[in-house]
Every structure is written in C-alpha cells, then in structure tokens.
Design an enzyme around this catalytic site. Structure first.
Site, mmCIF file in Angstrom:
data_model
loop_
_atom_site.group_PDB
_atom_site.id
_atom_site.type_symbol
_atom_site.label_atom_id
_atom_site.label_comp_id
_atom_site.label_asym_id
_atom_site.label_seq_id
_atom_site.Cartn_x
_atom_site.Cartn_y
_atom_site.Cartn_z
ATOM 1 N N TRP A 132 22.463 43.981 3.666
ATOM 2 C CA TRP A 132 22.956 45.173 4.357
ATOM 3 C C TRP A 132 21.843 46.222 4.294
ATOM 4 C CZ3 TRP A 132 25.836 49.615 1.743
ATOM 5 C CH2 TRP A 132 26.359 50.502 2.680
ATOM 6 N N ASP A 213 29.000 43.179 -4.424
ATOM 7 C CA ASP A 213 29.446 44.035 -3.327
ATOM 8 C C ASP A 213 30.589 43.311 -2.624
ATOM 9 O OD1 ASP A 213 29.788 45.722 -1.195
ATOM 10 O OD2 ASP A 213 27.654 45.943 -0.761
ATOM 11 N N LYS A 248 37.483 48.300 5.641
ATOM 12 C CA LYS A 248 37.760 47.248 6.609
ATOM 13 C C LYS A 248 39.168 46.689 6.433
ATOM 14 C CE LYS A 248 33.153 47.274 7.018
ATOM 15 N NZ LYS A 248 32.274 48.278 6.503
HETATM 16 C C1 LMR Z 1 28.106 47.884 8.405
HETATM 17 O O1 LMR Z 1 27.425 47.103 7.737
HETATM 18 O O2 LMR Z 1 27.929 48.053 9.617
HETATM 19 C C2 LMR Z 1 29.218 48.643 7.757
HETATM 20 O O3 LMR Z 1 29.284 48.337 6.420
HETATM 21 C C3 LMR Z 1 29.163 50.090 8.042
HETATM 22 C C4 LMR Z 1 28.045 50.768 7.337
HETATM 23 O O4 LMR Z 1 28.327 51.727 6.625
HETATM 24 O O5 LMR Z 1 26.881 50.386 7.508
#
Ligand code: LMR
Length: 397
Positions: A132, A213, A248
């Site tokens: 992420w 996570d 979510k």
């Molecule tokens: C994402 O990965 O798009 C979501 O978790 C929203 C974010 O805060 O980035």
C-alpha cells in the site's frame, strides 16, 4: 523572507490524489477505480442497513458528547478484540491484549509506529514489494528506515515466497515487518496457510516484530477465516501489533473507525504498553471521536444487527467476486485472454499488470482511473461500467 516562501509543492497523494483528479475531470463516463472504496451496483458508497438502524437507535436516545478515554470507547475496544481474536479466546480473557480505538487503519498504523519508536531500540522496518503506497510514506515520516521484502513475482503472477523468506531471514533482529493479514493491497494475492507458517517460523526465529495490517477483514472469505493470521500470530509467544479498520467492512470510511491491538506477554506488560500507547494518542489527537465507535459497537453487540452485518458484508464480498468474473469475461470478449488472474485474486483490488504508461493512458484516453502502479479497485465495478472498463483496458494494451 517568510518561512512559507520556499515551501516546495508536494506531489499529489498516489491514491487520494487520484480522487482529487477524478473529481476535477469533467467527462461524463469517467470511472474511479483508484481509491479502495466499495461502491454498490449504482456506483454509490453504500449505507449499510445495520448501520442505518444503529444510527436511528442512537438518534432516538441522544446522549452527551464528553471526551472519551484516551484509548477510546470500552465497548468498542471489546468488540474489536473479539472480532479479531475470537470472542471466546484465551487471549481476550487473559488481560495481555491491549486494544485501543484508532482513527481508521491509518491512524492505527501511525500510533503503532509512534509506540514502536519508544519500545524498539532500532528503527528498521520492512514492507512488502509492492505494498500500500501509504506504508512507505507513513513509516518513513514516523522515523523508520523503510526497506522492502520480495512479495510479488510479476513473471509468474503470484507470490515469491522464497524471495520473501530469504529477505525476512536476512533482516536484523528487532526489525518491524509489516504483513497484510488478508486481501493484500495492492496485489490481491495472499499467502497460503502453509506459507504463513513458514513466514511465522522466520519471524520467530529471527526475532522480528510483526505488524499486521488488517484493513479488509471479511472481504476474502468471511470474518472468522480472514482473522486466521492474527489469531495464529497471537500464539507465537512474541509481541504482535495489529492495525484494523471498519472503513471497508462497515462502509464507514468517513467516520475513521479502526483499532490498534498489541499482543503482550502478560497483564503487567500490557499495562505498561497501554500507558505508552496512550501517550502517543494524547500527543497526536488527545482522544478519539464517539460516533463511529458507537455505531460499530452497537451493531456488533446486538445479535440481530450482527447477523444483518454478516449478510451485508457477504453481499459486498460476493458482488466483488461477480465483478471479477464479469471483468474477466469482458476482457476475453475483447481478445484479452491473459488476464484470467483477476478471478484468482482476492479482496478489493486487482494488480492488473498494466504499466504506469498504460495506466496513464487509461485515465487520459478513457477516463478510467487506477493507480500508476497498476492497481484497480474491482469493488467499484458494476454492470453499467464493467464493459467500458474491459474495452478501455483492451485498448491500452
Ligand atoms: C486504498 O488503498 O485505496 C485505501 O486503503 C484508501 C487509502 O486510504 O489509501
């Protein structure tokens, strides 16, 4: 000369910046598959029925809004730990589990990072490659030296488990390892239970600190099955941190409801850990807000609403699977036969294999937004846009 005169312009956020760009795009047929948000068949963020009912109940008996304790609402924290670690679990009963209410999963990661700076002698941290986007930014900003472990193999389209294990084995003891407990973001590929066992053995053997996570509990298989990794790691006899989120699973994105849980050795250690976590919270936002936590604890504390939530979560999960199938079929109809992997991936995302250049062409020429890294949010597909998205992907390849 003003201190502001030379402030550099930062680039847009790689995910939320896309939402800004999307909002400014005047084209009628645009599709936002950038941010990880579940949209229903009508392209809307759903208000879950269980949440609507809980909200009505709360409105019928309005209460004062005093400060919550620094660690949050007690009933909410109980609900969080029971959902992750199991209502009847020894851990929950033991008093060695610390759980605080956090401002979404991101808030939990940040408070966890602040706590680790106090607890941990060194500042090394590993994230998956890829991960992420915000993991790198958040932990670097918090003072960690962030590197990555191998995770995704783009050639085989799957997990490079040997590379991952080798990189974890090479890590210094005390290194924090961020692991995606389920629905890996961005790839959509999760480890098998057998691979998790191998990772757990290296984590224990090398004295690493796992930071799990868990932002998508309920989006892979179901709420119980998706908690398997935190439950297993909690039995390893080592400290474990878990950042969790209801953004979510309750469709409560804007309420910022999450939790940080830390598995400790005993109640005495838990008290010391909690005292430090509370300082991190107090010096960041003082104490958390009431509304989202009140909604979640009411739903999870009421048998009827809980059943309703399970059904609605299952509905979201099944609709995502149906959209994966529809995208696959749509792509095949356009002659794209090598993207069958979209139905193998799990969770909200597909790492679709397009290059940054192709992703930019998808945006510029077709109004279809995904991240430059090649991630699309399949949870934002619906019957009305899936054909357009399939055609657009076929056109840029
Ligand atoms: C994402 O990965 O798009 C979501 O978790 C929203 C974010 O805060 O980035």
């Amino acid at each position: 000369m003003s201190i502001l005169a030379s402030v550099p312009l930062a680039p847009r956020d790689p995910i939320l910046g896309l939402t800004e760009q999307f909002a400014a795009d005047p084209r009628a047929g645009k599709v936002n598959l950038g941010v990880g948000v579940y949209l229903d068949e009508n392209g809307k963020v759903p208000l879950l029925e269980c949440v609507r009912i809980a909200e009505q109940q709360l409105a019928a008996t309005p209460g004062p809004r005093g400060y919550l304790p620094i660690d949050g609402m007690a009933s909410y924290n109980t609900a969080v730990r029971e959902l992750i670690f199991g209502a009847g679990s020894e851990l929950v009963a033991s008093g060695r589990l610390v759980t605080i209410e956090a401002l979404g999963g991101t808030g939990a990661l940040k408070i966890g990072a602040e706590f680790l700076k106090v607890a941990s002698p060194q500042r090394r941290l590993l994230i998956s490659d890829p991960s992420w986007e915000n993991h790198q930014a958040l932990f670097s900003r918090a003072g960690f030296d962030v590197a990555s472990y191998r995770y995704y193999d783009p050639v085989r389209r799957g997990i490079d488990i040997d590379g991952m294990l080798a990189d974890l084995t090479a890590a210094e003891p005390g290194t924090v390892v961020v692991l995606h407990a389920c629905c890996h973001n961005p790839t959509g590929y999760d480890l098998t239970p057998e691979q998790w066992e191998r990772v757990a053995a290296v984590v224990v053997g090398r004295g690493l600190v796992p930071f799990l996570d868990l932002a998508y509990q309920g989006f892979a298989t179901d709420v119980e099955a998706d908690a398997a990794v935190p439950r297993r790691f909690a039995t390893l006899g080592i400290p474990v941190l878990v950042a969790s989120s209801f953004s979510k699973s309750f469709s409560l994105y804007g309420e910022r409801v999450g939790g940080l849980s830390i598995v400790t050795a005993d109640a005495d250690e838990a008290a010391r850990v909690l005292s430090q976590v509370k300082i991190a919270v107090r010096t960041t936002y003082s104490n958390p807000p009431t509304h989202g936590a009140a909604l979640v604890s009411r739903v999870l504390g009421d048998a009827g609403l809980r059943t309703q939530w399970d059904a609605e979560l299952s509905g979201m999960r099944e609709r995502i699977k149906a959209m994966r199938q529809a995208l696959r079929e749509g792509l095949e109809a356009h002659g794209v036969t090598d993207m069958g992997f979209v139905t193998d991936q799990v969770g909200m995302f597909s790492y679709c294999g397009l290059s940054a250049e192709q992703m930019r062409a998808l945006r510029a020429e077709h109004g279809v937004y995904g991240t430059d890294a090649g991630r699309i949010c399949v949870a934002a597909l619906n019957q009305a846009n899936v054909e357009q998205v399939a055609a657009a992907i076929a056109a840029v390849r």
